[in-house]
Design a protein around this motif. Structure first.
Motif, PDB file in Angstrom:
ATOM      1  N   HIS A  83      -7.354  -5.227   3.824  1.00 33.94           N
ATOM      2  CA  HIS A  83      -7.981  -5.775   2.622  1.00 33.94           C
ATOM      3  C   HIS A  83      -6.954  -6.510   1.760  1.00 33.94           C
ATOM      4  N   ALA A  84      -5.769  -5.932   1.650  1.00 38.24           N
ATOM      5  CA  ALA A  84      -4.722  -6.578   0.852  1.00 38.24           C
ATOM      6  C   ALA A  84      -4.310  -7.912   1.470  1.00 38.24           C
ATOM      7  N   GLU A 112      -9.738  -5.902  -6.309  1.00 35.88           N
ATOM      8  CA  GLU A 112      -9.105  -4.806  -7.032  1.00 35.88           C
ATOM      9  C   GLU A 112      -8.340  -3.917  -6.046  1.00 35.88           C
ATOM     10  N   PRO A 113      -7.201  -3.369  -6.451  1.00 36.24           N
ATOM     11  CA  PRO A 113      -6.475  -2.459  -5.562  1.00 36.24           C
ATOM     12  C   PRO A 113      -7.327  -1.228  -5.245  1.00 36.24           C
ATOM     13  N   GLU A 114      -7.147  -0.707  -4.059  1.00 40.88           N
ATOM     14  CA  GLU A 114      -7.879   0.482  -3.631  1.00 40.88           C
ATOM     15  C   GLU A 114      -7.048   1.726  -3.897  1.00 40.88           C
ATOM     16  N   HIS A 115      -7.693   2.773  -4.392  1.00 43.24           N
ATOM     17  CA  HIS A 115      -7.015   4.048  -4.608  1.00 43.24           C
ATOM     18  C   HIS A 115      -7.867   5.130  -3.968  1.00 43.24           C
ATOM     19  N   VAL A 138       0.870  -1.174   0.000  1.00 41.98           N
ATOM     20  CA  VAL A 138       0.000   0.000   0.000  1.00 41.98           C
ATOM     21  C   VAL A 138       0.910   1.228   0.000  1.00 41.98           C
ATOM     22  N   ALA A 173      -6.719  -0.461   4.036  1.00 45.56           N
ATOM     23  CA  ALA A 173      -6.194  -0.968   2.763  1.00 45.56           C
ATOM     24  C   ALA A 173      -5.227  -2.130   3.001  1.00 45.56           C
ATOM     25  N   SER A 188      -2.267  -0.901  -3.777  1.00 46.85           N
ATOM     26  CA  SER A 188      -3.242   0.128  -3.421  1.00 46.85           C
ATOM     27  C   SER A 188      -2.516   1.420  -3.058  1.00 46.85           C
ATOM     28  N   SER A 189      -3.279   2.517  -2.953  1.00 46.47           N
ATOM     29  CA  SER A 189      -2.660   3.794  -2.611  1.00 46.47           C
ATOM     30  C   SER A 189      -3.614   4.659  -1.807  1.00 46.47           C
TER      31      SER A 189
END
Length: 356
Positions: A320-321, A333-336, A145, A317, A157-158
């Motif tokens: 979740h990862a 899906e990655p979170e942004h 992240v 994040a 994610s970011s």
């Protein structure tokens, strides 16, 4: 009494071994009352918890996440915003039972830490994309992240700030007050602090460039006379050096936009040392709305970011990862996440000084 084990505690409380294990490793899986009862029984029996090495083997995970900082760990904790963000992250992760390992991205031990420290995922906090440490985290295929920088790893994610609108609003505020000769104090490109020939080239790293872009998006169309001054880092000594450079200019700007509240504090302090009044002689705008912004005199006009919310978003994040890596978990899906910013007008800004 013989050797005290997980089963010993489970028998005393009347629960399963897994429940006792969760009390130590996954506290969010139990009620607070049950966990307190289990820990009290363990303490009475002299049981300190599952062996860490055995737990890693049994669970197939380390039960910890890494945090990769910009530079040395010492520099990270001297930066008040980094320290406040880390505190909110640690608070948000506390109920999960996940430990936090701090990783330097440069200096002695960076390669060893990122390569060898047991961890299940890592948070990358405003680091250069080509660091050896980040390369090792990617080679280990850890979930990542990124915070305060665009992700350079596919699928990561970011958590980013919406920096440009905030910095644009700060510049527009000064323009509305009549200021036209305005300085920008930001982080240097490499090790070249001081006055720069072309203000549009200032800024190192994602956050610095975003703030400069926002400032210039308002200042350039207005025809403002912009002065750019670079610092090595967001630390007290660097900020004071930049403030002295600014205020010793023969044609001193009437207002200054600062990379952070710490930098703004340095400008206000240096102005007072030179017999200047803020905002009567010099208007100063900070960034972050840290505790410093509200405690110095005059109270700072600044751009607010919610560091608590950012820390909690980063923790979520990471969780979740990690969940996506469990056996049988569906891919996610990655979170942004983009965190909002807001201009807060206080007492450090005022109308442009009269030339009469």
């Amino acid at each position: 009494m013989g050797r005290v084990t997980l089963q010993t505690v489970a028998d005393k409380v009347g629960v399963s071994r897994m429940t006792v294990s969760n009390a130590f490793s996954r506290p969010d899986q139990l009620s607070a009352e049950l966990r307190t009862t289990i820990l009290a029984a363990a303490d009475e029996l002299g049981y300190v918890g599952p062996d860490p090495a055995a737990r890693v083997l049994a669970r197939g995970s380390a039960g910890s996440v890494g945090v990769l900082f910009t530079d040395s760990l010492g520099s990270a904790f001297r930066d008040p915003i980094a320290a406040e963000f880390f505190a909110s992250l640690a608070e948000a992760l506390a109920p999960t039972g996940l430990a936090i390992s701090l990783l330097p991205s440069s200096g002695t031990g960076d390669r060893v830490a990122a390569r060898d420290v047991p961890m299940d995922a890592a948070l990358v906090y405003a680091c250069a994309g080509d660091t050896v440490a980040l390369d090792w985290l990617e080679r280990r295929r850890l979930p990542l992240v990124f915070v305060d920088q665009a992700p350079t790893t596919p699928g990561a994610s970011s958590i980013l700030l919406d920096d440009q609108p905030g910095s644009r609003a700060a510049a527009q505020h000064l323009l509305a007050l009549g200021h036209r000769r305005i300085a920008m104090l930001t982080i240097a490109d490499g090790d070249r602090p001081g006055l720069v020939d072309d203000p549009t080239t200032t800024g190192r790293g994602y956050v610095s460039r975003e703030r400069v872009t926002g400032w210039l998006s308002a200042l350039t169309p207005a025809g403002a006379d912009v002065v750019g001054i670079n610092m090595r880092d967001n630390l007290e000594d660097d900020a004071l050096q930049a403030a002295r450079t600014l205020l010793d200019l023969p044609d001193r700007p009437t207002a200054v936009l600062c990379f952070s509240d710490l930098v703004a504090w340095a400008v206000v302090r240096t102005a007072h040392e030179r017999g200047l009044q803020v905002p009567q002689d010099l208007s100063v705008v900070g960034y972050d709305d840290s505790a410093l912004a509200r405690t110095i005199t005059p109270a700072l006009t600044t751009v607010r970011q919610d560091l608590g919310a950012k820390g909690h978003a980063a923790a979520l994040a990471l969780r979740h990862a990690l969940a996506a890596t469990r056996p049988g978990a569906a891919p996610v899906e990655p979170e942004h996440v983009v965190m909002p910013t807001e201009l807060v007008v206080r007492d450090s800004t005022g109308p442009v000084p009269s030339t009469d």
